[in-house]
Design a protein around this motif. Structure first.
Motif, short mmCIF file in Angstrom:
data_model
loop_
_atom_site.label_atom_id
_atom_site.label_comp_id
_atom_site.label_asym_id
_atom_site.label_seq_id
_atom_site.Cartn_x
_atom_site.Cartn_y
_atom_site.Cartn_z
N HIS A 248 -12.46 -8.38 -8.26
CA HIS A 248 -12.65 -7.14 -9.01
C HIS A 248 -13.17 -6.02 -8.10
N VAL A 249 -14.01 -6.38 -7.15
CA VAL A 249 -14.52 -5.37 -6.20
C VAL A 249 -13.38 -4.81 -5.35
N VAL A 250 -12.51 -5.71 -4.90
CA VAL A 250 -11.36 -5.27 -4.09
C VAL A 250 -10.44 -4.37 -4.90
N ARG A 251 -10.19 -4.74 -6.17
CA ARG A 251 -9.35 -3.91 -7.03
C ARG A 251 -9.99 -2.54 -7.24
N TRP A 252 -11.29 -2.52 -7.42
CA TRP A 252 -12.00 -1.25 -7.60
C TRP A 252 -11.86 -0.39 -6.34
N ALA A 253 -12.03 -1.02 -5.17
CA ALA A 253 -11.91 -0.29 -3.91
C ALA A 253 -10.50 0.28 -3.73
N LEU A 254 -9.50 -0.49 -4.12
CA LEU A 254 -8.12 -0.01 -4.01
C LEU A 254 -7.85 1.16 -4.95
N GLU A 255 -8.47 1.14 -6.11
CA GLU A 255 -8.26 2.21 -7.08
C GLU A 255 -8.98 3.49 -6.68
N HIS A 256 -10.16 3.38 -6.07
CA HIS A 256 -10.96 4.56 -5.76
C HIS A 256 -10.88 5.00 -4.29
N TYR A 257 -10.67 4.06 -3.39
CA TYR A 257 -10.58 4.41 -1.96
C TYR A 257 -9.38 3.67 -1.37
N ARG A 258 -8.21 3.92 -1.91
CA ARG A 258 -7.02 3.14 -1.58
C ARG A 258 -6.68 3.20 -0.10
N ARG A 259 -6.60 4.40 0.48
CA ARG A 259 -6.16 4.51 1.88
C ARG A 259 -7.14 3.85 2.83
N ALA A 260 -8.44 4.05 2.61
CA ALA A 260 -9.44 3.44 3.49
C ALA A 260 -9.45 1.92 3.33
N THR A 261 -9.30 1.45 2.10
CA THR A 261 -9.29 0.01 1.85
C THR A 261 -8.09 -0.65 2.51
N LEU A 262 -6.92 -0.03 2.38
CA LEU A 262 -5.72 -0.58 3.01
C LEU A 262 -5.85 -0.57 4.53
N ALA A 263 -6.44 0.51 5.07
CA ALA A 263 -6.65 0.57 6.53
C ALA A 263 -7.56 -0.57 6.98
N PHE A 264 -8.59 -0.85 6.20
CA PHE A 264 -9.51 -1.95 6.53
C PHE A 264 -8.80 -3.29 6.47
N VAL A 310 8.54 -13.28 8.56
CA VAL A 310 7.91 -12.14 7.89
C VAL A 310 8.88 -10.97 7.76
N LEU A 311 9.64 -10.69 8.79
CA LEU A 311 10.60 -9.60 8.74
C LEU A 311 11.67 -9.85 7.69
N LEU A 312 12.03 -11.11 7.52
CA LEU A 312 13.01 -11.46 6.50
C LEU A 312 12.44 -11.23 5.10
N VAL A 313 11.17 -11.61 4.92
CA VAL A 313 10.51 -11.38 3.63
C VAL A 313 10.39 -9.88 3.36
N ASP A 314 10.01 -9.13 4.39
CA ASP A 314 9.83 -7.69 4.24
C ASP A 314 11.12 -6.99 3.85
N ARG A 315 12.24 -7.56 4.23
CA ARG A 315 13.52 -6.96 3.93
C ARG A 315 13.78 -6.87 2.42
N TYR A 316 13.11 -7.74 1.66
CA TYR A 316 13.34 -7.80 0.23
C TYR A 316 12.18 -7.29 -0.60
N THR A 317 11.29 -6.57 0.03
CA THR A 317 10.17 -6.00 -0.73
C THR A 317 9.69 -4.70 -0.11
N GLY A 318 9.05 -3.90 -0.92
CA GLY A 318 8.49 -2.63 -0.45
C GLY A 318 7.11 -2.81 0.13
N VAL A 319 6.58 -4.04 0.09
CA VAL A 319 5.25 -4.38 0.58
C VAL A 319 4.19 -3.50 -0.10
N ILE A 320 3.44 -2.72 0.64
CA ILE A 320 2.35 -1.94 0.05
C ILE A 320 2.71 -0.45 0.10
N GLU A 321 2.48 0.23 -1.00
CA GLU A 321 2.70 1.67 -1.01
C GLU A 321 1.47 2.36 -0.46
N SER A 322 1.70 3.33 0.39
CA SER A 322 0.56 4.01 0.98
C SER A 322 -0.01 5.03 0.01
#
Length: 322
Positions: A248-264, A310-322
């Motif tokens: 829940h803490v991680v989800r909160w961080a992604l909702e409020h500080y998404r770019r910094a959390t993803l960078a971390f 991993v590259l094969l998996v990435d080919r079929y998904t958008g992974v994470i939106e910035s």
């Protein structure tokens, strides 16, 4: 006929969810590939997040009321609110895959540690490359988070498990951290266990636990389960606590500080590249060997294979939106 058709359709739906859980579990059993990414690919990520975050102490209390005749209707309603059928089917698939894949990896880590860790290195490296393309580092907060993530993983990865140990509190914390990562696209729970020096230990403990259960089924005394069972149960308790706290803490961080959390989080993956190298070296030292040209070559080839996965998996998904 329509009732039978509906039952077949429902059964097929649960089977598909189970199989998606198998795919998630297989991914999360290997450092570098995230079960969350697989959830994105298979189209159940939003439902998974909704179900996990819907689990609260209050709803659990209502569900437990199913044993009280006058509270059964409310208990069933609470089960629907947390999408319990979905979680049970998905969880069964995840557990099936983890038990199966971990057994294979235990053999691989024992018989061929260098190429196995090389494979992990390739998975982690390719994951970092793919994800960094989606992360913005254009501000001081993002840069600070990236440096912190890299430093934390790099320092922790060098401990090879010695700094954290395998005490019950350390195992419980590892369980909480691992389960929180399972629901994040891009970050693998097994990767975090590798950083914490708990991956190989938990792998061996899980396989010992399964073997001891089979021994008991064959007539051995129940006491043979105690040692490995204590480790596995402690890990699972930490995982359950993690669902209510860390996730829940991680989800909160992604909702409020998404770019910094993803960078971390992504920088954490980069720092973790030290772990497979450290673990490979430790395995060689333990067996009385040292690095040779052939072993370097095996490590590199396995890393290339891991990166290709991993590259094969990435080919079929958008992974994470910035």
């Amino acid at each position: 006929m329509s009732v039978q058709s509906g039952e077949r359709s429902a059964l097929l739906s649960w089977l598909l969810i189970y199989l998606k859980g198998v795919c998630m579990g297989a991914a999360d059993a290997v450092p570098g590939v995230s079960g969350g990414t697989i959830a994105l690919i298979t189209g159940i990520y939003e439902r998974l997040i909704g179900a996990v975050t819907a689990i609260t102490p209050g709803r659990i209390k209502r569900v437990l009321g199913v044993v009280v005749p006058g509270r059964r209707a409310d208990a069933v309603a609470a089960m629907r609110e947390i999408d319990i059928g979905f979680l049970l089917a998905l969880g069964a698939g995840i557990a099936t895959a983890i038990v199966t894949v971990m057994r294979v990896l235990h053999i691989a880590l024992t018989e061929a540690p260098v190429p196995t860790y090389g494979f992990f290195f390739g998975l982690i490296a390719a994951s970092a490359v793919v994800l960094y393309a989606q992360v913005s580092l254009d501000g001081p907060r993002q840069m600070a988070a990236a440096v912190a993530g890299f430093a934390l993983a790099f320092v922790a990865s060098g401990g090879s498990g010695g700094a954290f140990g395998h005490s019950p509190p350390a195992i419980a914390v590892a369980g909480g951290i691992a389960v929180s990562a399972m629901i994040l696209p891009g970050v693998s729970g097994s990767l975090l266990l590798l950083i914490l020096g708990q991956y190989e230990y938990m792998n061996a403990a899980l396989n010992a636990f399964i073997d001891s259960l089979l021994d008991v089924a064959g007539g051995a005394p129940p006491s043979v389960v105690v040692e490995s069972g204590t480790v596995v149960v402690t890990f699972m308790v930490g995982a359950v606590v993690g669902l209510f706290t860390i996730a829940h803490v991680v989800r909160w961080a992604l909702e409020h500080y998404r770019r910094a959390t993803l960078a971390f989080l992504v920088s954490l993956i980069v720092g973790a590249l030290r772990a497979p190298v450290v673990e490979s070296t430790a395995a060689l030292v333990e067996s009385g060997r040292s690095w040779t040209t052939e072993l370097y070559g095996a490590f590199v080839v396995a890393a290339v294979v891991g990166a290709a996965v991993v590259l094969l998996v990435d080919r079929y998904t958008g992974v994470i939106e910035s």
